[in-house]
Design a protein around this motif. Structure first.
Motif, PDB file in Angstrom:
ATOM      1  N   LEU A 146      37.115   8.087  -0.127  1.00 41.87           N
ATOM      2  CA  LEU A 146      38.038   6.997  -0.415  1.00 41.87           C
ATOM      3  C   LEU A 146      37.548   5.700   0.216  1.00 41.87           C
ATOM      4  O   LEU A 146      36.671   5.706   1.091  1.00 41.87           O
ATOM      5  CB  LEU A 146      39.435   7.353   0.097  1.00 41.87           C
ATOM      6  CG  LEU A 146      40.037   8.641  -0.500  1.00 41.87           C
ATOM      7  CD1 LEU A 146      41.416   8.906   0.097  1.00 41.87           C
ATOM      8  CD2 LEU A 146      40.129   8.544  -2.016  1.00 41.87           C
ATOM      9  N   SER A 162      34.489   4.698  -9.410  1.00 40.20           N
ATOM     10  CA  SER A 162      35.244   5.374 -10.466  1.00 40.20           C
ATOM     11  C   SER A 162      35.050   4.753 -11.840  1.00 40.20           C
ATOM     12  O   SER A 162      35.531   5.294 -12.837  1.00 40.20           O
ATOM     13  CB  SER A 162      36.737   5.400 -10.112  1.00 40.20           C
ATOM     14  OG  SER A 162      37.224   4.095  -9.858  1.00 40.20           O
ATOM     15  N   ASP A 193      36.171   6.222  -4.458  1.00 40.87           N
ATOM     16  CA  ASP A 193      37.380   5.862  -5.204  1.00 40.87           C
ATOM     17  C   ASP A 193      38.187   4.844  -4.416  1.00 40.87           C
ATOM     18  O   ASP A 193      38.456   5.031  -3.232  1.00 40.87           O
ATOM     19  CB  ASP A 193      38.215   7.123  -5.467  1.00 40.87           C
ATOM     20  CG  ASP A 193      39.462   6.831  -6.289  1.00 40.87           C
ATOM     21  OD1 ASP A 193      39.506   5.781  -6.941  1.00 40.87           O
ATOM     22  OD2 ASP A 193      40.385   7.664  -6.270  1.00 40.87           O
ATOM     23  N   ASP A 241      41.333   3.909  -5.107  1.00 36.98           N
ATOM     24  CA  ASP A 241      42.781   4.098  -5.158  1.00 36.98           C
ATOM     25  C   ASP A 241      43.266   5.446  -4.639  1.00 36.98           C
ATOM     26  O   ASP A 241      44.434   5.584  -4.286  1.00 36.98           O
ATOM     27  CB  ASP A 241      43.277   3.924  -6.603  1.00 36.98           C
ATOM     28  CG  ASP A 241      42.942   2.545  -7.146  1.00 36.98           C
ATOM     29  OD1 ASP A 241      43.113   1.573  -6.400  1.00 36.98           O
ATOM     30  OD2 ASP A 241      42.495   2.461  -8.297  1.00 36.98           O
ATOM     31  N   GLY A 242      42.422   6.463  -4.635  1.00 35.44           N
ATOM     32  CA  GLY A 242      42.855   7.788  -4.198  1.00 35.44           C
ATOM     33  C   GLY A 242      43.777   8.451  -5.197  1.00 35.44           C
ATOM     34  O   GLY A 242      44.628   9.262  -4.828  1.00 35.44           O
ATOM     35  N   ASP A 243      43.603   8.131  -6.479  1.00 37.85           N
ATOM     36  CA  ASP A 243      44.463   8.691  -7.527  1.00 37.85           C
ATOM     37  C   ASP A 243      44.078  10.137  -7.808  1.00 37.85           C
ATOM     38  O   ASP A 243      42.903  10.454  -8.010  1.00 37.85           O
ATOM     39  CB  ASP A 243      44.319   7.852  -8.801  1.00 37.85           C
ATOM     40  CG  ASP A 243      45.132   8.405  -9.949  1.00 37.85           C
ATOM     41  OD1 ASP A 243      46.363   8.357  -9.877  1.00 37.85           O
ATOM     42  OD2 ASP A 243      44.515   8.913 -10.903  1.00 37.85           O
ATOM     43  N   GLU A 244      45.069  11.052  -7.848  1.00 44.73           N
ATOM     44  CA  GLU A 244      44.784  12.468  -8.045  1.00 44.73           C
ATOM     45  C   GLU A 244      44.165  12.744  -9.405  1.00 44.73           C
ATOM     46  O   GLU A 244      43.242  13.565  -9.515  1.00 44.73           O
ATOM     47  CB  GLU A 244      46.067  13.307  -7.879  1.00 44.73           C
ATOM     48  CG  GLU A 244      46.544  13.415  -6.447  1.00 44.73           C
ATOM     49  CD  GLU A 244      47.671  14.422  -6.294  1.00 44.73           C
ATOM     50  OE1 GLU A 244      48.037  15.065  -7.300  1.00 44.73           O
ATOM     51  OE2 GLU A 244      48.173  14.570  -5.174  1.00 44.73           O
ATOM     52  N   ASP A 245      44.651  12.092 -10.451  1.00 44.88           N
ATOM     53  CA  ASP A 245      44.109  12.322 -11.790  1.00 44.88           C
ATOM     54  C   ASP A 245      42.642  11.912 -11.864  1.00 44.88           C
ATOM     55  O   ASP A 245      41.818  12.601 -12.485  1.00 44.88           O
ATOM     56  CB  ASP A 245      44.920  11.553 -12.839  1.00 44.88           C
ATOM     57  CG  ASP A 245      46.307  12.137 -13.045  1.00 44.88           C
ATOM     58  OD1 ASP A 245      46.502  13.322 -12.710  1.00 44.88           O
ATOM     59  OD2 ASP A 245      47.196  11.407 -13.522  1.00 44.88           O
ATOM     60  N   THR A 246      42.316  10.782 -11.233  1.00 45.69           N
ATOM     61  CA  THR A 246      40.921  10.335 -11.204  1.00 45.69           C
ATOM     62  C   THR A 246      40.059  11.342 -10.458  1.00 45.69           C
ATOM     63  O   THR A 246      38.950  11.679 -10.892  1.00 45.69           O
ATOM     64  CB  THR A 246      40.812   8.962 -10.533  1.00 45.69           C
ATOM     65  OG1 THR A 246      41.602   8.013 -11.254  1.00 45.69           O
ATOM     66  CG2 THR A 246      39.375   8.481 -10.508  1.00 45.69           C
ATOM     67  N   LEU A 260      43.357  15.072  -0.707  1.00 44.11           N
ATOM     68  CA  LEU A 260      43.233  15.469  -2.110  1.00 44.11           C
ATOM     69  C   LEU A 260      42.972  16.963  -2.284  1.00 44.11           C
ATOM     70  O   LEU A 260      42.929  17.451  -3.414  1.00 44.11           O
ATOM     71  CB  LEU A 260      42.110  14.669  -2.784  1.00 44.11           C
ATOM     72  CG  LEU A 260      42.387  13.172  -2.976  1.00 44.11           C
ATOM     73  CD1 LEU A 260      41.147  12.460  -3.490  1.00 44.11           C
ATOM     74  CD2 LEU A 260      43.554  12.950  -3.927  1.00 44.11           C
TER      75      LEU A 260
END
Length: 226
Positions: A108, A60, A87, A89-94, A134
């Motif tokens: 992930l 990322s 990724d 962190d598995g962040d939705e915004d990313t 996601l």
């Protein structure tokens, strides 16, 4: 012997441990050939262009400010290349930003070696892959987008072509002519011609004024259609 075609992969990761872990995993897969690996630098894109991989696996960090527009540049510069992002962190915004930038495969940190290899092969074959966790974020994002008809209406009122409307969106994001050229895979001169035509059609003397004029017309169009 496997009948699957060999996929040439370049690994791009800032973290050395992650980069080496990805190399170890991919080296064991017969259908995948790693043609290069490196961390992010000002000239790494030149190395990638020379290697001409079919798939680029990156972390990322490829979305960071210092690497802004790297993914669109690679997609537009290497014919047929596909991007897979790992990724941590598995962040939705990313995740959503990665999709907007042009990433087609998303895994992930807890993905297995089999899952990573399968994602690379699927993406190389023209498919898009993301974790089930996601998928809901992607559907929510799609449902929140303005309908296509509304999106076109404001441009029609101003006499803008589809390409010119697309150009306005990129101008709104403060992209330079060079960055727009890379995004759309056209020459900088063509970008300049489009920008000139947009300003002439909307009656603006500069780029930002043209964007503001289009935003006003978009709001009027949305209000009329609601």
């Amino acid at each position: 012997m496997s009948s699957q075609p060999i996929v040439d992969v370049f690994v791009l990761a800032e973290n050395r441990l992650l980069r080496e872990a990805l190399l170890r995993v991919l080296a064991k897969k017969n259908e995948i050939r790693v043609v290069g690996a490196n961390s992010y630098s000002s000239d790494v894109h030149q190395e990638i262009l020379v290697r001409e991989p079919g798939v680029i696996v990156l972390d990322s960090s490829g979305l960071s400010h210092s690497n802004a527009r790297l993914i669109p540049f690679l997609v537009s510069s290497i014919r047929g290349v596909k991007i897979v992002m790992v990724d941590m962190d598995g962040d939705e915004d990313t995740f959503l930003r990665a999709v907007r930038e042009g990433v087609l495969g998303y895994v992930l940190k807890d993905a297995s070696a089999v899952e990573l290899a399968a994602t690379i092969r699927s993406v190389a074959a023209g498919e898009a892959v993301c974790p089930p966790s996601l998928s809901a974020a992607l559907f929510r994002f799609a449902s929140q987008q303005q309908p296509a008809v509304s999106s076109l209406a404001w441009g029609v009122e101003l006499g803008l072509s589809r390409r010119e409307q697309q150009m306005v969106e990129l101008l709104r994001n403060r992209l330079t002519n060079k960055e727009i050229a890379a995004e759309l895979n056209i020459s900088e001169q063509t970008v300049k011609n489009h920008v000139h035509n947009i300003m002439r059609k909307v009656g603006a003397t500069d780029r930002l004024a043209a964007v503001r004029r289009c935003e006003i017309e978009r709001l009027r169009s949305d209000a009329a259609g609601s």
